[in-house]
Enzyme design. Sequence first.
Site, mmCIF file in Angstrom:
data_model
loop_
_atom_site.group_PDB
_atom_site.id
_atom_site.type_symbol
_atom_site.label_atom_id
_atom_site.label_comp_id
_atom_site.label_asym_id
_atom_site.label_seq_id
_atom_site.Cartn_x
_atom_site.Cartn_y
_atom_site.Cartn_z
ATOM 1 N N LYS A 62 0.755 -1.244 0.016
ATOM 2 C CA LYS A 62 -0.027 0.084 -0.123
ATOM 3 C C LYS A 62 0.803 1.316 -0.039
ATOM 4 C CE LYS A 62 -0.791 0.506 4.872
ATOM 5 N NZ LYS A 62 0.078 1.766 5.121
ATOM 6 N N THR A 63 1.925 1.324 0.615
ATOM 7 C CA THR A 63 3.040 2.460 0.745
ATOM 8 C C THR A 63 3.428 2.642 -0.833
ATOM 9 O OG1 THR A 63 3.520 1.796 3.052
ATOM 10 C CG2 THR A 63 4.814 3.265 1.920
ATOM 11 N N ASP A 252 -4.332 7.594 4.279
ATOM 12 C CA ASP A 252 -3.593 5.951 4.472
ATOM 13 C C ASP A 252 -4.175 5.493 5.677
ATOM 14 O OD1 ASP A 252 -1.913 3.890 4.393
ATOM 15 O OD2 ASP A 252 -0.323 5.016 5.385
ATOM 16 N N GLU A 253 -4.430 4.415 5.860
ATOM 17 C CA GLU A 253 -4.659 3.633 7.073
ATOM 18 C C GLU A 253 -6.242 4.024 7.424
ATOM 19 O OE1 GLU A 253 -3.274 1.065 8.252
ATOM 20 O OE2 GLU A 253 -1.083 1.507 8.333
ATOM 21 N N GLN A 283 -7.452 -5.267 9.378
ATOM 22 C CA GLN A 283 -6.542 -4.660 10.237
ATOM 23 C C GLN A 283 -7.137 -3.492 11.196
ATOM 24 O OE1 GLN A 283 -2.324 -4.532 9.031
ATOM 25 N NE2 GLN A 283 -3.182 -4.931 6.794
ATOM 26 N N ARG A 614 2.566 -10.689 10.525
ATOM 27 C CA ARG A 614 3.705 -10.048 10.801
ATOM 28 C C ARG A 614 5.007 -11.062 10.190
ATOM 29 N NH1 ARG A 614 1.923 -5.961 10.086
ATOM 30 N NH2 ARG A 614 0.055 -6.965 9.458
#
Length: 662
Positions: A62-63, A252-253, A283, A614
Amino acid sequence: MPETSTNITNNIVKKKFVLKRRSPNQTNYKIDYSKELNESQLSAVVTKEGPVLVIAGAGSGKTKTLTYRAARLIEDGVNPNSILLLTFTRKAANEMLRRASNILDERCENIEGGTFHSFANKILRKYSALLGLKNNFTIMDNSDSADIIKHLTDNLYPKKEKRFPKKNTIFEIYSKSVNKETPMHNIIEKEYPNFLDVEDKIIEINKAYVNYKRQNSLLDYDDLLLYLKFLLNDHENILNKLSNQYKYIMVDEYQDTNTLQADIVKLLAKNHNNIMVVGDDSQSIYSFRGANYNNILDFPKIYENTKVIKLEQNYRSNQNILKLTNTVISKAKTGYKKELFSEIESIKKPILIRAINSQMEAEFVCQKILELLDEDINLNDICVLIRNASMSFNLEIMLGKYNIPFQKFGGPKFMETAHIKDIIAFLRVILNPDDTISLNRILLLLKGIGSSGANKIIPAFQKKDFNVLPVKYANTVNPLVELFDKTKDMDLQAMADSIITFYTPIFKEKYDDYTKRQKDLEHFSYLTGQYKKLDTFLSDLALEPPDNSMEGIYKNNIKDEALTISTIHSAKGLEWNSVFIIGAIDGRFPSTYSFNYEDELEEELRLMYVALTRAKEDLFISYPIDMYDYKTSMFLSKPSRFLDNIGEDLLENWDIEEAGEE
């Protein structure tokens, strides 16, 4: 004589040409977007107009997608000053803009990027007069707010009921009411029903708290967003100016936004609706901070003709880990359906380990870590994840026994330590003399001054007339007055160092462990050296505080390699080669509290999803079978319900058996 075709060809230098297929719709872009991005990422990057919702699964880039979209907009001729990038940490914004500048050029540096709160702070400083605010207002952290609430509560209700909420609880009620845009009564009724009988007092304290902040030019985190919304709602000319300036908004997020933040975004996009939000509903794990899960679910309903793009290719984990992850998150009752996949293959499968007790679980983890080190896995690339900070107690003892260095995240923060808050109080008073809560904190540090004495001294500071000081306080207060006079024209680091010098004798007497805390003061001095302006420094400290105290960083003399122990909430956005999830026992993960609340249970499931994703290569999940639950008076012995009925083809099951020493 005219040239013949033969003469012409003899006089020309012949060259060979290579035909290269042109990508569809290709123009003279500096970046080959179709080469750098997968199909879904490319779709998000090239979509220029209208509302876009990007559902970005864990590890799906996504970044990178946001970075390349910023670059693409600029290559399409969009003025960088017209792009607004809102994130949840300044570090994230800076990283995206740095990457965009690296792949394109320095023009990306002119993009407006930062957190919601830092953006609000910037706008409010500029238009503060329209809201009746001074532009030198102080930004308080949550503990400052709680201290003010305690002060007001003690004054209003010196004789309180036995069951009266603590200062932090009262502040949480206020904060949730603001962020969720929900009446305080509803918050109390749903989350704190045991305090319904004192609801009127809680509301009365809130009124006093609001008035106190206005009188002393203080804003808490929630106020930054609240006042920004007031500004946009009440001043249409400012709203139009900002909406026309920021013609392309990226968030973002988005799954972590609260109702207030979603409202601000909608207002800023009012004149164009060119808004792209990126996030992963799976998330969404911060409801306790006021995050509204429905913001991302309802985005297509709020913005007509929303284009929804899913990023499902994972670049972090092997396919076996993702098979387990997909199976676990498929149990969710709400959310966008997606199937993460990876081109990373591995023969290793995730493993579920059952231990007789917590001590054996801890010993297994230590032994396995040593095995991973033998396989040349760096200790920095190993992490132990815990549901809450208290669950690693046995492990920390065992790590000490095995001499394995570690650092723990999710505990006390650098900015929350009392000695750092003491130093900051001095700087706040220099910037904003109306900040009586900081002045009161300073005065209480001085020998012989208590609460009643501080109340008598504060008016002298407000009037700048120290002749009215009671004689018995003069000798104690005069050095403080001299310090403020001396430091007001210094550069920031010299100012901080002078304050630290003044504070050191107090510091040594106040704390028995001051030698451990000394590193924090040294680090604070270093931080001030990175800034020129006091107001910018204090704003950044409040909005983007350093995470950990230096004491934690130097724990166990860690210099280079160290195992990471982290709460799952603190680990979001990070990754490790090898991950252990310990204490995955039903009743702790998920907690028994969540069993009767569907939304709580769903969030616990998403928390497990975050933990699982993770890991890149090794994933170990363990649980003891001897844990006692005091709420139910029962021993907990079953693995997390989120791992129920998962076959051996996805999750291997091991029992720990002691084989003796080698």
